[in-house]
Design an enzyme around this catalytic site. Structure first.
Site, PDB file in Angstrom:
ATOM      1  N   SER A 199       7.147  10.387  -3.210  1.00  0.00           N
ATOM      2  CA  SER A 199       6.768   9.308  -2.307  1.00  0.00           C
ATOM      3  C   SER A 199       6.334   9.882  -0.958  1.00  0.00           C
ATOM      4  O   SER A 199       6.651  11.023  -0.612  1.00  0.00           O
ATOM      5  CB  SER A 199       7.939   8.340  -2.104  1.00  0.00           C
ATOM      6  N   GLY A 249       0.794  -1.222   0.000  1.00  0.00           N
ATOM      7  CA  GLY A 249       0.000   0.000   0.000  1.00  0.00           C
ATOM      8  C   GLY A 249       0.827   1.272   0.000  1.00  0.00           C
ATOM      9  O   GLY A 249       0.273   2.365  -0.161  1.00  0.00           O
ATOM     10  N   ILE A 282      13.945  -3.990  -0.802  1.00  0.00           N
ATOM     11  CA  ILE A 282      14.018  -2.593  -1.187  1.00  0.00           C
ATOM     12  C   ILE A 282      14.837  -1.852  -0.140  1.00  0.00           C
ATOM     13  O   ILE A 282      14.391  -1.670   0.988  1.00  0.00           O
ATOM     14  CB  ILE A 282      12.615  -1.953  -1.287  1.00  0.00           C
ATOM     15  N   GLU A 303      20.767  13.229   9.925  1.00  0.00           N
ATOM     16  CA  GLU A 303      20.914  13.563   8.511  1.00  0.00           C
ATOM     17  C   GLU A 303      22.368  13.879   8.191  1.00  0.00           C
ATOM     18  O   GLU A 303      23.123  14.343   9.031  1.00  0.00           O
ATOM     19  CB  GLU A 303      20.042  14.760   8.132  1.00  0.00           C
ATOM     20  N   LYS A 360      20.677   5.481   1.996  1.00  0.00           N
ATOM     21  CA  LYS A 360      21.021   5.822   3.380  1.00  0.00           C
ATOM     22  C   LYS A 360      21.666   4.659   4.130  1.00  0.00           C
ATOM     23  O   LYS A 360      22.125   4.822   5.259  1.00  0.00           O
ATOM     24  CB  LYS A 360      19.770   6.317   4.114  1.00  0.00           C
TER      25      LYS A 360
END
Length: 616
Positions: free
Chosen positions: A456, A296, A411, A547, A415
């Protein structure tokens, strides 16, 4: 007009033309000879019967003549020539002679009149003209303030088909002024009455001189960098810039005004499409059972959309969120495909449930897209990252190994390379798990890494759009922060290609091209929304926890020099510390958050674990 009425009208018109042609040919050749003798009467009947028979067999009565082209003209020549030939043969059999001159003239008149009527109708429907009482020609499209004056960039086949569609669409609120094209040999010429006004480098002067307020980019097959240049030139001239889809999304000869869309961020930041081996993908998926976890989500749902094109026997949609699974299930069900589409509500963290699902459906392929991927959220909730991304992967991967799934595709993410954050570390550990399993299992386990996916869920683009809609400011973490980007369909097709290439243990990586500055992305979105940076400001909020400024797809020790497939690289296997992964899974609940974060990062970055007394 109904088909039967249209057919009757065409037969009547053709009958008149055929009869006129054969009798006029005899009259021209023998004006003082009786043209209604038995031989001529017989010949006309044979010619009529043959003409209608061949026209029906070749589908000439089913053609839409407003779109007539050379194909239809060739069809007319075949029908007329065949009819004349049959008539000549029967003349030879019945009277012992052939009226060569009369049949030759009949052939020429026949083609001229049959073709002339069809192409006159096409001209009328294309140019849609009426006449004033004095006979002056008037175009249906008139200049007024509600009509957009349109310029098409690209006078190739796509641009010409688009121009024809715009002319034929009476509800189109555009007046087509002309083309521009980089091919200098076309400058000053006309295509179907539409002038080629110059090159794309002259857009500014042409638009100003012709009062253009609408530009359509019709260059679907041009190289991406050139396409982006032209889009940016057009945006500097007018606000209303639209484009045709990329060539990979257009069916041959099916360009229409309905496919024209506004320029999107994908057009400015997308990459050259990767040519995939569709035959090998089809041979792997066709007729098989395929299971997609996270079906989904943004990536998972697009993988499902791509998979159904290859006609699997059954597609199992597995996901934790009932609303998202319901949505993709309903979307695919409406396609009315001969595929069994099965929705399954389940959580990859539920090990027993994963084994039950894999046992029940016995898939040949599993595409594992279920994951937590939001960097700051996982930094604050490291246990959830471990449970979903690490344990969830282990559960579904071991179920695949136990029940003999042929290929398992994880998948992953850019990162996962030298990860400074928990999310990336959890994805790297997930890669370790499947690489370890690959060494002891008959299942081929592979991972696919790619960069950020445009549009996304949780990506920066929806956030920027909301900020622009609310009047700004648009918040960017750092002026030098860069990311790799690709579109959702391309990412999904890469996943399918990796599955077809899988031999076991590989980490596939797409050549993502040049990285993009996030601040440039923000500026482009502001301009696409019709604003300037004076209207919507950009503010820098600082780098968030976990990050880093620059993402990597493979570190120097992981990548082979040559791609295994055009623009697809393969990574080298690295040392896997199975005992530390097992310890993490068994004891993660007992860790303090800081301990867990430190443990996960050290393990993912292949650092020494000797200083962890509890990791033995």
């Amino acid at each position: 007009m109904s088909f039967s009425k249209r057919l009757a009208l065409l037969i009547f018109i053709d009958s008149m033309i055929v009869s006129f042609s054969i009798y006029m040919s005899h009259f021209f050749l023998n004006p003082y000879y009786a043209i209604f003798d038995n031989t001529i009467l017989m010949s006309s009947i044979i010619l009529l019967v043959c003409h209608h028979l061949f026209s029906w067999l070749l589908g000439m009565y089913r053609k839409v003549w407003r779109y007539a082209s050379m194909e239809e003209l060739v069809g007319i020549i075949i029908v007329v020539t065949s009819s004349i030939a049959i008539t000549a043969v029967i003349q030879l059999i019945t009277i012992g002679a052939i009226y060569e001159r009369a049949l030759t003239v009949t052939w020429m008149l026949h083609i001229l009149l049959i073709g002339g009527v069809r192409f006159a109708w096409r001209y009328y429907k294309t140019y849609g003209v009426t006449f004033r009482p004095k006979g002056k020609r008037v175009n249906v499209i008139k200049n007024n303030e509600n009509i957009q004056r349109t310029l098409i960039v690209g006078a190739g086949s796509a641009g010409q088909m688009l121009a024809r569609q715009m002319k034929n669409n009476k509800e189109e609120h555009s007046q087509l002024i002309g083309f521009v094209d980089d091919d200098e040999t076309m400058h000053g010429l006309s295509i179907s009455g539409i002038p080629v006004l110059g090159g794309a480098h002259q857009l500014s002067s042409i638009a100003e001189a012709r009062n253009i307020d609408h530009i359509v980019i019709a260059m679907p097959s041009v190289e991406l960098h050139r396409r982006k240049e032209v889009i940016q030139q057009a945006q500097a001239v007018v606000k209303n810039v639209q484009t045709l889809p990329m060539i990979e999304d257009i069916a041959m000869g099916n360009v229409s005004t309905s496919q024209v869309r506004d320029v999107s961020i994908e057009d400015l930041l997308g990459r050259e499409p990767v040519e995939l081996d569709m035959e090998s993908i089809s041979s792997e998926i066709n007729g098989k059972t395929v299971l997609v976890t996270g079906a989904g989500g943004s990536i998972g749902s697009e993988i499902c959309r791509q998979i159904v094109k290859f006609k699997p026997y059954r597609l199992v949609l597995l996901g934790h969120g009932e609303n998202s699974i319901y949505t993709i299930h309903m979307e695919l069900s409406k396609l009315d495909l001969d595929i069994s589409i099965v929705p399954v509500i389940a959580d990859v963290q539920d090990r027993e449930r994963m084994f039950d699902v894999v046992r029940e459906f016995s898939p040949s392929y599993i595409y594992h897209a279920a994951a937590h991927k939001h960097v700051p959220l996982m930094e604050a909730n490291p246990k959830e990252a471990v449970k979903n991304n690490v344990m969830g992967t282990k559960n579904i991967a071991e179920a695949a190994s136990t029940f003999g799934v042929r290929n398992f595709v994880l998948i992953s993410s850019d990162k996962a390379v030298n990860p400074p954050n928990v999310m990336g570390a959890s994805k790297r550990i997930a890669e370790m798990i499947i690489q370890s399993l690959n060494g002891v299992s008959d299942t081929n386990f592979v991972a696919v890494r790619f960069g950020n996916v445009l549009g996304s869920r949780g990506s920066v683009i929806p956030l920027f759009k909301k900020q622009i809609e609310s009047g700004g400011p648009v918040t960017v973490t750092h002026p030098e922060m860069t990311r790799y980007f690709m579109t959702i369909p391309e990412a999904s097709r890469l996943v399918l290609q990796a599955g077809a290439l899988a031999r076991g243990g590989e980490i596939f990586v797409l050549d993502m091209g040049e990285s993009v500055k996030i601040v440039d992305l923000a500026r482009n979105l502001i301009h696409l929304s019709g604003f300037t940076e004076d209207d919507i400001s950009i503010e820098f909020a600082g780098v968030r926890p976990g990050e880093k400024l620059y993402e990597e797809l493979l570190n120097n020790n992981e990548v082979y020099d040559k791609p295994i497939f055009p623009k697809i690289f393969i990574g080298k296997p690295v040392e896997i510390k199975d005992e530390y992964v097992e310890y993490l899974i068994d004891h993660h609940e007992s860790f303090q958050l800081d301990q867990l974060r430190y443990y996960v990062l050290s393990l993912a970055n292949n650092e020494t674990m000797d200083n962890f007394s509890y990791a033995k």
